[in-house]
Motif scaffolding. Structure first.
Motif, short mmCIF file in Angstrom:
data_model
loop_
_atom_site.label_atom_id
_atom_site.label_comp_id
_atom_site.label_asym_id
_atom_site.label_seq_id
_atom_site.Cartn_x
_atom_site.Cartn_y
_atom_site.Cartn_z
N THR A 114 0.83 -1.21 0.00
CA THR A 114 0.00 0.00 0.00
C THR A 114 0.87 1.25 0.00
O THR A 114 0.62 2.19 -0.76
N VAL A 115 1.89 1.27 0.83
CA VAL A 115 2.80 2.42 0.88
C VAL A 115 3.47 2.60 -0.49
O VAL A 115 3.61 3.72 -0.99
N GLY A 116 3.86 1.50 -1.13
CA GLY A 116 4.48 1.57 -2.46
C GLY A 116 3.56 2.20 -3.49
O GLY A 116 3.98 3.03 -4.29
N VAL A 117 2.28 1.82 -3.46
CA VAL A 117 1.31 2.40 -4.40
C VAL A 117 1.18 3.89 -4.16
O VAL A 117 1.20 4.70 -5.10
N LEU A 118 1.08 4.29 -2.90
CA LEU A 118 0.94 5.72 -2.58
C LEU A 118 2.20 6.50 -2.97
O LEU A 118 2.10 7.62 -3.48
N GLU A 119 3.35 5.92 -2.75
CA GLU A 119 4.61 6.58 -3.13
C GLU A 119 4.68 6.77 -4.65
O GLU A 119 5.07 7.84 -5.12
N ARG A 120 4.33 5.74 -5.42
CA ARG A 120 4.34 5.86 -6.89
C ARG A 120 3.35 6.92 -7.35
O ARG A 120 3.63 7.70 -8.25
N TYR A 121 2.19 6.97 -6.71
CA TYR A 121 1.20 7.98 -7.07
C TYR A 121 1.75 9.38 -6.79
O TYR A 121 1.65 10.27 -7.63
N ARG A 122 2.34 9.57 -5.61
CA ARG A 122 2.88 10.89 -5.29
C ARG A 122 3.98 11.29 -6.26
O ARG A 122 4.08 12.45 -6.66
N GLU A 123 4.82 10.34 -6.66
CA GLU A 123 5.87 10.62 -7.64
C GLU A 123 5.24 11.05 -8.98
O GLU A 123 5.70 12.00 -9.61
N GLN A 124 4.17 10.36 -9.40
CA GLN A 124 3.54 10.65 -10.69
C GLN A 124 2.93 12.04 -10.72
O GLN A 124 2.93 12.69 -11.77
N ILE A 125 2.40 12.49 -9.59
CA ILE A 125 1.77 13.81 -9.60
C ILE A 125 2.73 14.91 -9.14
O ILE A 125 2.35 16.07 -9.06
N GLY A 126 3.97 14.52 -8.79
CA GLY A 126 4.96 15.50 -8.40
C GLY A 126 4.81 16.02 -6.98
O GLY A 126 5.30 17.08 -6.64
N MET A 127 4.17 15.25 -6.13
CA MET A 127 3.98 15.66 -4.76
C MET A 127 5.20 15.29 -3.94
O MET A 127 5.63 14.14 -3.93
N GLU A 128 5.73 16.25 -3.23
CA GLU A 128 6.88 15.99 -2.37
C GLU A 128 6.41 15.45 -1.04
O GLU A 128 5.35 15.84 -0.53
N THR A 129 7.20 14.56 -0.46
CA THR A 129 6.87 14.03 0.86
C THR A 129 7.01 15.15 1.88
O THR A 129 8.03 15.84 1.92
N PRO A 130 5.95 15.38 2.70
CA PRO A 130 6.04 16.44 3.70
C PRO A 130 7.22 16.24 4.64
O PRO A 130 7.59 15.10 4.93
N ALA A 131 7.81 17.32 5.10
CA ALA A 131 8.97 17.26 5.98
C ALA A 131 8.66 16.40 7.20
O ALA A 131 7.58 16.50 7.79
N GLY A 132 9.60 15.54 7.55
CA GLY A 132 9.44 14.68 8.72
C GLY A 132 8.67 13.41 8.46
O GLY A 132 8.49 12.60 9.36
N MET A 133 8.18 13.20 7.24
CA MET A 133 7.39 12.00 6.95
C MET A 133 8.10 11.04 6.02
O MET A 133 7.51 10.13 5.50
N ASP A 134 9.39 11.24 5.79
CA ASP A 134 10.10 10.35 4.86
C ASP A 134 10.79 9.22 5.55
O ASP A 134 10.74 8.88 6.61
#
Length: 134
Positions: A114-134
């Motif tokens: 599930t985390v992998g799917v969400l990470e790929r989605y965020r990469e596709q839309i250009g969303m940066e991981t919020p500070a402290g959540m990486d």
């Protein structure tokens, strides 16, 4: 479509308030998990009965227990139906008592997928991981 043919559509947001319903559709009807879908208490099964758009609908309720006084006195929950998350907490407690590191209902592999799917989605839309959540 043939066996294995599927289409999925997902929409979510971090800043806006959405419908918070989940709909699973197939050739014989659909299941609608009513809001809030993070902790639902209702669902509907729509069974196709004839022509296009003709359905028989059955509703199912899964009520939560009443909020304890401490929750009410503290102002309640930020997210509706959060008391339902107590079932997840109870499952974790059972696993810890038995020395297990994951539940059979939600394994570490499922969580990582599930985390992998969400990470790929965020990469596709250009969303940066919020500070402290990486």
């Amino acid at each position: 479509g043939g066996q294995g043919a599927a289409v999925a559509s997902a929409s979510f947001g971090f800043l806006g308030e959405s419908v918070e319903e989940t709909s699973i559709t197939c050739e014989r009807g659909r299941i609608v998990i009513k809001n809030p879908s993070h902790c639902p208490t209702r669902l509907e099964v729509h069974r196709k009965t004839g022509e296009r758009g003709e359905f028989e609908v059955d509703g199912f309720e899964f009520p939560l227990p009443a909020d304890p006084p401490e929750v009410k006195e503290s102002g309640g929950y930020y997210y509706p139906n959060s008391l339902g998350l107590a079932y997840e907490a109870a499952a974790v407690a059972r696993c810890l008592e038995r020395g297990e590191t994951e539940t059979p209902q939600w394994t570490r592999g499922m969580a990582e997928a599930t985390v992998g799917v969400l990470e790929r989605y965020r990469e596709q839309i250009g969303m940066e991981t919020p500070a402290g959540m990486d």
